[in-house]
Design a protein around this motif. Structure first.
Motif, PDB file in Angstrom:
ATOM      1  N   VAL A   5     107.646  37.652  31.814  1.00  0.00           N
ATOM      2  CA  VAL A   5     107.091  37.566  30.238  1.00  0.00           C
ATOM      3  C   VAL A   5     108.222  37.147  29.299  1.00  0.00           C
ATOM      4  O   VAL A   5     109.117  38.020  29.077  1.00  0.00           O
ATOM      5  CB  VAL A   5     106.529  39.050  29.849  1.00  0.00           C
ATOM      6  N   GLU A   6     108.124  35.976  28.810  1.00  0.00           N
ATOM      7  CA  GLU A   6     108.814  35.580  27.877  1.00  0.00           C
ATOM      8  C   GLU A   6     108.588  35.989  26.381  1.00  0.00           C
ATOM      9  O   GLU A   6     107.578  36.316  25.882  1.00  0.00           O
ATOM     10  CB  GLU A   6     109.106  34.143  27.901  1.00  0.00           C
ATOM     11  N   SER A   7     109.735  35.979  25.581  1.00  0.00           N
ATOM     12  CA  SER A   7     109.204  36.383  24.018  1.00  0.00           C
ATOM     13  C   SER A   7     110.408  35.485  23.359  1.00  0.00           C
ATOM     14  O   SER A   7     111.590  35.229  24.005  1.00  0.00           O
ATOM     15  CB  SER A   7     109.211  37.923  23.862  1.00  0.00           C
ATOM     16  N   ARG A  19     116.776  33.746  19.975  1.00  0.00           N
ATOM     17  CA  ARG A  19     117.047  34.464  21.255  1.00  0.00           C
ATOM     18  C   ARG A  19     116.278  34.574  21.974  1.00  0.00           C
ATOM     19  O   ARG A  19     115.056  35.368  21.257  1.00  0.00           O
ATOM     20  CB  ARG A  19     118.001  35.634  21.074  1.00  0.00           C
ATOM     21  N   LEU A  20     115.944  33.965  23.103  1.00  0.00           N
ATOM     22  CA  LEU A  20     114.679  34.277  23.985  1.00  0.00           C
ATOM     23  C   LEU A  20     115.086  35.297  24.899  1.00  0.00           C
ATOM     24  O   LEU A  20     116.241  35.459  25.509  1.00  0.00           O
ATOM     25  CB  LEU A  20     114.307  32.934  24.881  1.00  0.00           C
ATOM     26  N   SER A  21     113.918  36.009  25.241  1.00  0.00           N
ATOM     27  CA  SER A  21     114.172  37.162  26.317  1.00  0.00           C
ATOM     28  C   SER A  21     112.930  36.947  27.226  1.00  0.00           C
ATOM     29  O   SER A  21     111.950  36.469  27.155  1.00  0.00           O
ATOM     30  CB  SER A  21     113.854  38.387  25.728  1.00  0.00           C
ATOM     31  N   CYS A  22     113.437  37.326  28.658  1.00  0.00           N
ATOM     32  CA  CYS A  22     112.351  37.063  29.625  1.00  0.00           C
ATOM     33  C   CYS A  22     112.496  38.568  30.518  1.00  0.00           C
ATOM     34  O   CYS A  22     113.336  38.584  31.089  1.00  0.00           O
ATOM     35  CB  CYS A  22     112.651  36.104  30.517  1.00  0.00           C
ATOM     36  N   LYS A  23     111.362  39.230  30.225  1.00  0.00           N
ATOM     37  CA  LYS A  23     111.441  40.695  31.226  1.00  0.00           C
ATOM     38  C   LYS A  23     110.714  40.252  32.482  1.00  0.00           C
ATOM     39  O   LYS A  23     109.628  39.778  32.386  1.00  0.00           O
ATOM     40  CB  LYS A  23     110.934  41.785  30.593  1.00  0.00           C
ATOM     41  N   TYR A  79     118.227  36.496  29.145  1.00  0.00           N
ATOM     42  CA  TYR A  79     118.419  35.961  27.613  1.00  0.00           C
ATOM     43  C   TYR A  79     118.807  34.681  27.623  1.00  0.00           C
ATOM     44  O   TYR A  79     119.546  34.183  28.495  1.00  0.00           O
ATOM     45  CB  TYR A  79     119.167  36.968  26.958  1.00  0.00           C
ATOM     46  N   LEU A  80     118.197  34.050  26.598  1.00  0.00           N
ATOM     47  CA  LEU A  80     118.893  32.444  26.117  1.00  0.00           C
ATOM     48  C   LEU A  80     119.265  32.671  24.578  1.00  0.00           C
ATOM     49  O   LEU A  80     118.150  32.421  23.812  1.00  0.00           O
ATOM     50  CB  LEU A  80     117.986  31.700  26.632  1.00  0.00           C
ATOM     51  N   GLN A  81     120.457  32.786  24.479  1.00  0.00           N
ATOM     52  CA  GLN A  81     120.907  32.715  22.999  1.00  0.00           C
ATOM     53  C   GLN A  81     121.034  31.283  22.605  1.00  0.00           C
ATOM     54  O   GLN A  81     121.782  30.456  23.222  1.00  0.00           O
ATOM     55  CB  GLN A  81     122.169  33.380  22.713  1.00  0.00           C
ATOM     56  N   MET A  82     120.209  30.805  21.563  1.00  0.00           N
ATOM     57  CA  MET A  82     120.281  29.266  21.229  1.00  0.00           C
ATOM     58  C   MET A  82     120.842  29.174  19.950  1.00  0.00           C
ATOM     59  O   MET A  82     120.038  29.781  18.736  1.00  0.00           O
ATOM     60  CB  MET A  82     118.927  28.909  21.214  1.00  0.00           C
ATOM     61  N   ASN A  83     121.905  28.557  19.622  1.00  0.00           N
ATOM     62  CA  ASN A  83     122.668  28.620  18.259  1.00  0.00           C
ATOM     63  C   ASN A  83     122.519  26.823  17.797  1.00  0.00           C
ATOM     64  O   ASN A  83     122.323  26.112  18.874  1.00  0.00           O
ATOM     65  CB  ASN A  83     124.051  29.019  18.242  1.00  0.00           C
ATOM     66  N   SER A  84     122.786  26.482  16.734  1.00  0.00           N
ATOM     67  CA  SER A  84     122.923  25.387  16.090  1.00  0.00           C
ATOM     68  C   SER A  84     121.531  24.369  16.570  1.00  0.00           C
ATOM     69  O   SER A  84     121.956  23.388  17.170  1.00  0.00           O
ATOM     70  CB  SER A  84     124.291  24.664  16.651  1.00  0.00           C
ATOM     71  N   LEU A  85     120.776  24.983  16.228  1.00  0.00           N
ATOM     72  CA  LEU A  85     119.291  24.174  17.151  1.00  0.00           C
ATOM     73  C   LEU A  85     118.994  22.905  16.326  1.00  0.00           C
ATOM     74  O   LEU A  85     119.292  22.838  15.270  1.00  0.00           O
ATOM     75  CB  LEU A  85     118.205  25.131  17.059  1.00  0.00           C
ATOM     76  N   LYS A  86     118.418  22.065  16.939  1.00  0.00           N
ATOM     77  CA  LYS A  86     118.245  20.830  16.621  1.00  0.00           C
ATOM     78  C   LYS A  86     116.858  20.457  16.699  1.00  0.00           C
ATOM     79  O   LYS A  86     116.178  21.041  17.622  1.00  0.00           O
ATOM     80  CB  LYS A  86     119.268  19.497  17.504  1.00  0.00           C
ATOM     81  N   ALA A  87     116.258  19.364  16.020  1.00  0.00           N
ATOM     82  CA  ALA A  87     114.832  19.165  16.199  1.00  0.00           C
ATOM     83  C   ALA A  87     114.492  18.659  17.770  1.00  0.00           C
ATOM     84  O   ALA A  87     113.446  19.090  18.049  1.00  0.00           O
ATOM     85  CB  ALA A  87     114.364  18.046  15.269  1.00  0.00           C
TER      86      ALA A  87
END
Length: 115
Positions: A5-7, A19-23, A79-87
């Protein structure tokens, strides 16, 4: 029953972070290779980042230096930490668990980056 389950998805401005999480449940989480993939209507599903059971990581060239994958085996969560996001990071992000013949997918979470 095995389930991912992602969130954490949502709408963010370019340059921002999410930050995405997947349990995971129903699997012996710590032995699985975990990964994040993403997909848009125009492109096939592509690997974003992966992490093995021993913590080794790999990343798509497009996200190196901006995204970080990590796992907490005590919480059965990746987890997926996403920084400096782009279009161009806009996509549906999917969590994946793989081990032996098991290849399990989550339902996906939408990430939209406004420019």
């Amino acid at each position: 029953q095995a389930q991912l389950v992602e969130s954490g998805g949502g709408l963010v401005q370019a340059g921002g972070s999410l930050r995405l999480s997947c349990k995971a449940s129903g699997i012996f989480f710590s032995i699985y290779r975990m990964a994040w993939y993403r997909q848009t209507p125009e492109k096939q599903r592509e690997l974003v980042a992966g992490i093995t059971d021993d913590g080794s990581t790999n990343y798509a060239e497009a996200v190196k230096g901006r995204f970080t994958i990590s796992r907490d085996n005590a919480e059965n969560t990746v987890y997926l930490q996403m920084n400096s996001l782009k279009a161009e990071d806009t996509a549906v992000y999917y969590c994946n668990a793989e081990k032996f013949r098991v290849n399990l997918w989550g339902q996906g979470t939408q990430v939209t980056v406004s420019s």
